[in-house]
Each structure stands twice: as C-alpha cells, then as structure tokens.
Design an enzyme around this catalytic site. Structure first.
Site, PDB file in Angstrom:
ATOM      1  N   LYS A 163      16.555   4.149 -44.196  1.00 18.39           N
ATOM      2  CA  LYS A 163      15.482   3.043 -43.694  1.00 18.39           C
ATOM      3  C   LYS A 163      14.456   3.701 -44.470  1.00 18.39           C
ATOM      4  O   LYS A 163      13.629   4.715 -44.794  1.00 18.39           O
ATOM      5  CB  LYS A 163      15.051   3.486 -42.265  1.00 18.39           C
ATOM      6  CG  LYS A 163      16.169   3.513 -41.975  1.00 18.39           C
ATOM      7  CD  LYS A 163      16.663   1.785 -40.752  1.00 18.39           C
ATOM      8  CE  LYS A 163      16.915   2.010 -39.624  1.00 18.39           C
ATOM      9  NZ  LYS A 163      17.296   0.415 -39.301  1.00 18.39           N
ATOM     10  N   LYS A 262      25.579  -7.275 -35.062  1.00 19.21           N
ATOM     11  CA  LYS A 262      25.528  -6.542 -33.904  1.00 19.21           C
ATOM     12  C   LYS A 262      25.869  -7.738 -33.021  1.00 19.21           C
ATOM     13  O   LYS A 262      25.090  -8.940 -32.611  1.00 19.21           O
ATOM     14  CB  LYS A 262      23.903  -6.668 -34.185  1.00 19.21           C
ATOM     15  CG  LYS A 262      23.515  -5.516 -35.087  1.00 19.21           C
ATOM     16  CD  LYS A 262      22.255  -5.310 -34.803  1.00 19.21           C
ATOM     17  CE  LYS A 262      21.524  -3.640 -35.997  1.00 19.21           C
ATOM     18  NZ  LYS A 262      20.705  -3.302 -36.098  1.00 19.21           N
TER      19      LYS A 262
HETATM   20 MG   LIG Z   1      19.206  -3.277 -39.741  1.00 18.21          MG
END
Ligand SMILES: [Mg+2]
Length: 370
Positions: A163, A262
């Site tokens: 991240k 997702k």
């Molecule tokens: Mg992502």
C-alpha cells in the site's frame, strides 16, 4: 429455492495491527453478514465495505440499513432459482453493489449446500487450489516493512502488494526494490494520486512492478487511460470497476491492463464471474481482491479464485494475519506453497460459530416469510 428466513448482522472485527492505506487507518473491520435459510438448509454471505465511505461510497451501516429497510423485506418469502433472478429483483435499485452482494453471496452458499456441491464447482472453478499473495499496509518504518517482506519471501509467497500513500511511496519503493531485486511487487494507491503526479509514476515505472493498482480517483477512467498511455507498467483498476458497464468503458478507453475483482464491490459472485469472463475475452488478466473479510467471505472468495483466468495471486489471507479469532471453524489457513485449497464439501468448509457472530454483532435484523 424459496427464501424462508434472512438474518443480517453488522459486525466489528478488531484487527491485530491497524490497516493503513492512502485513505486512512482502520483499527477494526466493519462487515455485514447475511444468513439465508431455505427449509432445512442455511447459507452465509458477507460483504465488507468498511466503517466509513473511504474505499467505496458505501459503508457497513448503509449496507445494513438498505438490507434491513429495502432489500430483505422484498426478498424473503420469494423463490429464486438463480442468483441472477435475485439480482433482477433488486435491479430497480441503483448502485449499492456492496449491499446487494450480501444476499447474493448468501444465495450462492445456500444453493451449493442445498445441491450438495462445493461452491467453486457451481461458480465454474477449474482449480483445486489457489495462490495467495502477501499484502502490507503502510508500516511504522522501512525496517518494519522489510522484515515483513522478508518473512513473506521466506514463506514462499509469489508476490507482494504494498500500500502506498503520500510520504510512503517512491523512497519506500526504492528501498524495497534494492533489498529484493527480483521478487514480484505491485503497489496499491487506493485512488490517492492525480495526473499531477505523473513524474512520480514515471519514476515508479523504472522499478519493474507487476502493476500499479488504482492510482487515481475512482471516477476518473479518462485520467487512468491518459496515465496508461504515458507509462509502461500496467494499470490495474479496483475501486473504479463496480459493474460490467464500468469495465466495458474502461476497456474502450484503455484505462487498465489488469483487473482486481472483489465480489462485494461488483455486486456479488455472479457479476464477479461475468467480469472474469469479460476480462478473459478481452485478454485482460485478473485476480481476486479482498476486504479483509472473515472466514465467511474469505471462504467464498477462495472458491471464486478457482476460475481459470485468475492468474495473479489473490488477496486472500490466513485469519491469523489480521485477527486473533475469526468467526468460523476452521479459520482460514494456508496449505502447501502459500495456497488455499478449494472446498471439497458442500458450500465452503468455513462454518460460522453463532456465539462468535453474536459477540461481534452490534446490529441484527431478522426477516421471516409469512
Ligand atoms: Mg485495491
């Protein structure tokens, strides 16, 4: 099947270590669980948009309230032979894919249990096991990050996702790349940058990353196309793609060369499968993303990841990476070679423990057919 009863739980799952990304910091994961009953059978779904509208415009509370006030009263007592029929019943309601994926994923698990088949088989999975990837949020120091990456490399993870956010990007990446010159890395920007950061992306372009995930604002497909024209590293879209229509437009514009899928973000497992098929036909590789779901949602995502074009390791993690105690028995555990095995039993092997669900719930709604 006829839906005799639906229960909706809003739960808070405390993380072992805060999840720090470009949009902030979460100490707990807020998730919505859906228990769906037909006759003697039950199935469980999960949808996890987090506490605040940071990842998505939806939140765990909007998902719970929509299911409580609008979706579940409409679904209970009705019969749906396919998940598509269930989604058709909700099609008049705009947006809110996370909210729709709660009952939709529960329908799939219930259906798999009713017909006595592993969920993956119903979804079209062709694998018996799937690769898990490692994934690290923003850490307190470079040393802390390097130590965690070393652990992932030693454990045999084939790729590591990092991240990034302002102040934790290029310098961090240079240190990581110098320490691990051949390991596969990609970064996830969680919409934290703009085209004004082109110089940064040009510099990142030289570091040999597998992809750059969601660099720009989630509504800016044009800007993503512009950035992709200026850099070699493939752009992967995550937040931007919430439907097949979004992906059709992204392909037309040239906004991405990778797709993170997702089930929650796109409105359920049926749409996740359709997006997988669409990406495959367009020659765009895809992989299964995650929202730090419990064993319930993680178990569903493992079954999805068994489809043939999910070629990049998934964001699927053992429960122990994030939680002291998961909601299911067994919890999510890696098997040989940093993989997860697909289910060999009806539905998924991960059974929710009612006492744990009750202990973590702070909202609960029940719907019974008349
Ligand atoms: Mg992502």
């Amino acid at each position: 099947m006829r839906i005799d009863r639906i229960e909706v739980f809003q739960v808070k799952l405390p993380l072992i270590y805060p999840w720090k990304t470009a949009y902030g910091e979460d100490a707990d994961i807020h998730s919505v669980l859906v228990r769906m009953v037909s006759g003697e059978h039950e199935g469980w779904g999960e949808t996890t948009p987090f506490f605040a509208p940071t990842y998505s415009p939806e939140t765990a509370s909007t998902v719970f309230i929509l299911n409580q006030e609008v979706f579940c009263p409409l679904l209970v007592g009705k019969s749906f032979d396919t998940a598509g029929e269930l989604l058709d019943a909700l099609a008049v309601f705009k947006g809110n894919p996370f909210a729709k994926s709660g009952p939709e994923t529960a329908w799939w698990d219930l259906q798999a249990r009713m017909v006595g088949q592993p969920l993956g088989r119903l979804l079209g999975a062709t694998r018996t096991r799937v690769d898990a990837g490692s994934d690290f949020g923003v850490q307190d120091s470079f040393d802390m990050l390097l130590e965690k990456i070393q652990g992932a490399v030693d454990a045999g993870f084939k790729r590591t996702k990092l991240k990034v956010r302002r102040g934790w990007d290029l310098d961090m990446l240079k240190v990581v790349r110098a320490a691990f010159p051949t390991h596969t890395f990609h970064i996830d920007c969680n919409s934290g940058y703009t085209l004004d950061d082109l110089a940064l992306f040009k510099a990142v372009d030289k570091l040999g990353l597998a992809m750059i995930e969601q660099p720009l604002f989630h509504r800016d497909l044009h800007d993503h196309a512009e950035l992709q024209r200026r850099i070699e590293t493939p752009i992967c879209l995550d937040e931007s793609i919430t439907s097949i229509r979004d992906m059709e437009l992204a392909v037309e514009l040239g906004s991405c060369r990778y797709l993170n899928i997702k089930m929650g973000r796109v409105g359920g497992l049926s749409i996740a499968v359709a997006l997988h098929d669409f990406a495959r036909d367009e020659g765009i590789p895809c992989w299964v993303g995650g929202m730090l779901e419990s064993g319930i949602g993680g178990g569903l995502a493992i079954e999805l990841a068994g489809l043939s074009s999910f070629t990049y390791p998934a964001d699927l993690f053992p429960s122990s990476f994030f939680y002291r105690e998961d909601l299911t028995e067994p919890d999510l555990r890696l098997s040989t070679g940093c993989t997860f095995e697909l289910s060999k039993v009806p539905g998924t092997p991960y059974q929710p423990i009612p006492e744990r669900v009750a202990a973590r719930s702070y909202r609960h709604a029940v719907f019974e057919a008349a």
